[in-house]
Scaffold this motif. Sequence first.
Motif, PDB file in Angstrom:
ATOM      1  N   UNK A 176      -5.638   5.471 -15.665  1.00  0.00           N
ATOM      2  CA  UNK A 176      -4.641   5.915 -16.631  1.00  0.00           C
ATOM      3  C   UNK A 176      -3.741   7.024 -16.099  1.00  0.00           C
ATOM      4  N   UNK A 177      -4.267   7.885 -15.250  1.00  0.00           N
ATOM      5  CA  UNK A 177      -3.493   9.032 -14.767  1.00  0.00           C
ATOM      6  C   UNK A 177      -2.227   8.571 -14.060  1.00  0.00           C
ATOM      7  N   UNK A 178      -1.124   9.276 -14.319  1.00  0.00           N
ATOM      8  CA  UNK A 178       0.143   8.881 -13.707  1.00  0.00           C
ATOM      9  C   UNK A 178       1.092  10.070 -13.652  1.00  0.00           C
ATOM     10  N   UNK A 179       1.962  10.048 -12.653  1.00  0.00           N
ATOM     11  CA  UNK A 179       3.051  11.017 -12.580  1.00  0.00           C
ATOM     12  C   UNK A 179       4.221  10.487 -13.398  1.00  0.00           C
ATOM     13  N   UNK A 180       4.984  11.398 -13.968  1.00  0.00           N
ATOM     14  CA  UNK A 180       6.084  11.039 -14.868  1.00  0.00           C
ATOM     15  C   UNK A 180       7.321  10.572 -14.106  1.00  0.00           C
ATOM     16  N   UNK A 181       8.211   9.839 -14.774  1.00  0.00           N
ATOM     17  CA  UNK A 181       9.460   9.411 -14.141  1.00  0.00           C
ATOM     18  C   UNK A 181      10.223  10.590 -13.546  1.00  0.00           C
ATOM     19  N   UNK A 182      10.869  10.346 -12.415  1.00  0.00           N
ATOM     20  CA  UNK A 182      11.558  11.415 -11.691  1.00  0.00           C
ATOM     21  C   UNK A 182      13.067  11.395 -11.901  1.00  0.00           C
TER      22      UNK A 182
ATOM     23  N   UNK B 219      12.952  12.780  -2.063  1.00  0.00           N
ATOM     24  CA  UNK B 219      11.863  12.152  -1.318  1.00  0.00           C
ATOM     25  C   UNK B 219      10.512  12.711  -1.753  1.00  0.00           C
ATOM     26  N   UNK B 220      10.466  14.008  -2.024  1.00  0.00           N
ATOM     27  CA  UNK B 220       9.204  14.619  -2.441  1.00  0.00           C
ATOM     28  C   UNK B 220       8.739  14.058  -3.781  1.00  0.00           C
ATOM     29  N   UNK B 221       9.666  13.938  -4.726  1.00  0.00           N
ATOM     30  CA  UNK B 221       9.306  13.397  -6.038  1.00  0.00           C
ATOM     31  C   UNK B 221       8.891  11.937  -5.928  1.00  0.00           C
ATOM     32  N   UNK B 222       9.617  11.177  -5.114  1.00  0.00           N
ATOM     33  CA  UNK B 222       9.285   9.769  -4.910  1.00  0.00           C
ATOM     34  C   UNK B 222       7.896   9.630  -4.288  1.00  0.00           C
ATOM     35  N   UNK B 223       7.621  10.427  -3.262  1.00  0.00           N
ATOM     36  CA  UNK B 223       6.322  10.355  -2.591  1.00  0.00           C
ATOM     37  C   UNK B 223       5.192  10.710  -3.548  1.00  0.00           C
ATOM     38  N   UNK B 224       5.432  11.673  -4.445  1.00  0.00           N
ATOM     39  CA  UNK B 224       4.378  12.036  -5.398  1.00  0.00           C
ATOM     40  C   UNK B 224       4.131  10.892  -6.380  1.00  0.00           C
ATOM     41  N   UNK B 225       5.198  10.255  -6.853  1.00  0.00           N
ATOM     42  CA  UNK B 225       5.021   9.108  -7.744  1.00  0.00           C
ATOM     43  C   UNK B 225       4.152   8.039  -7.091  1.00  0.00           C
ATOM     44  N   UNK B 226       4.450   7.716  -5.860  1.00  0.00           N
ATOM     45  CA  UNK B 226       3.688   6.686  -5.155  1.00  0.00           C
ATOM     46  C   UNK B 226       2.248   7.146  -4.937  1.00  0.00           C
TER      47      UNK B 226
END
Length: 252
Positions: free
Chosen positions: A92-98, A106-113
């Motif tokens: 269930x855990x997830x990072x929020x839309x960037x 790139x940092x936000x994208x990498x964290x999402x992945x």
Amino acid sequence: MIVSNMNAKVALVTGASRGIGRAIAERLAAAGCEVAVHYGRDKAGAEETLARIGGRGFVIGAELGVPGDVESVVDQLDAELAGRRLDVLVNNAAASPAGPIGADTEAAFDRLVAVNVRAPYFLIQRLLPMLSDDGRIVSISSVATRMANPAQTSFAMTKGALETMTVTLAQELGARGITVNAVAPGATRTEANGAIFETPGLTELIVAQTALGRLGGADDVAEVVAFLASPAARWITGQVVDASGGLHLGVG
């Protein structure tokens, strides 16, 4: 929906300190499960979840998306299980839309992945040896995978990867009787995100585009997850179940 026959089962729910994760933990505990309540940063919230399920489980703390995250979760779970099997895994855990591509980094994208794709993938890999035959894996996706929302492009990409993983792992793990499914919520109001829906006109807009005519609640999603985690769903695998109330089904 009545979900029974889950007494003596053990479930791990990631991101269960609040919101949909908390509701899932509560619903599985109500069905008889002992629940490993995972949190990333909100220990107090996880302990509150545990209290709300009557202490029927234990708390696991590990931030996802960082080096050593999966190892930490698995080590803590292994210590608590003390040789017992895990029966249900809920990613269930997830990072929020960037945000839209123009504002993404790139940092936000990498964290999402890292949080939305890498963590659940390798958590499954590491937990397979302790997952029961006839076990259940349920991952939380999003209706963002079937909608064109420019503000959620990278987020939708990660959830699309999660859905592809669901289908392929269902094929691979079927020989063990393990089912692998995903649940895709739509606009779901929880105590954690309620402020978003206070934006003037937003709730009315979403409700007007939802077939069932209201916002979703965390319990709406938790009921679907609990069904898929139960023995009653033994013949369902490799599926993405839309739990959005019919958001954007057609022209309203």
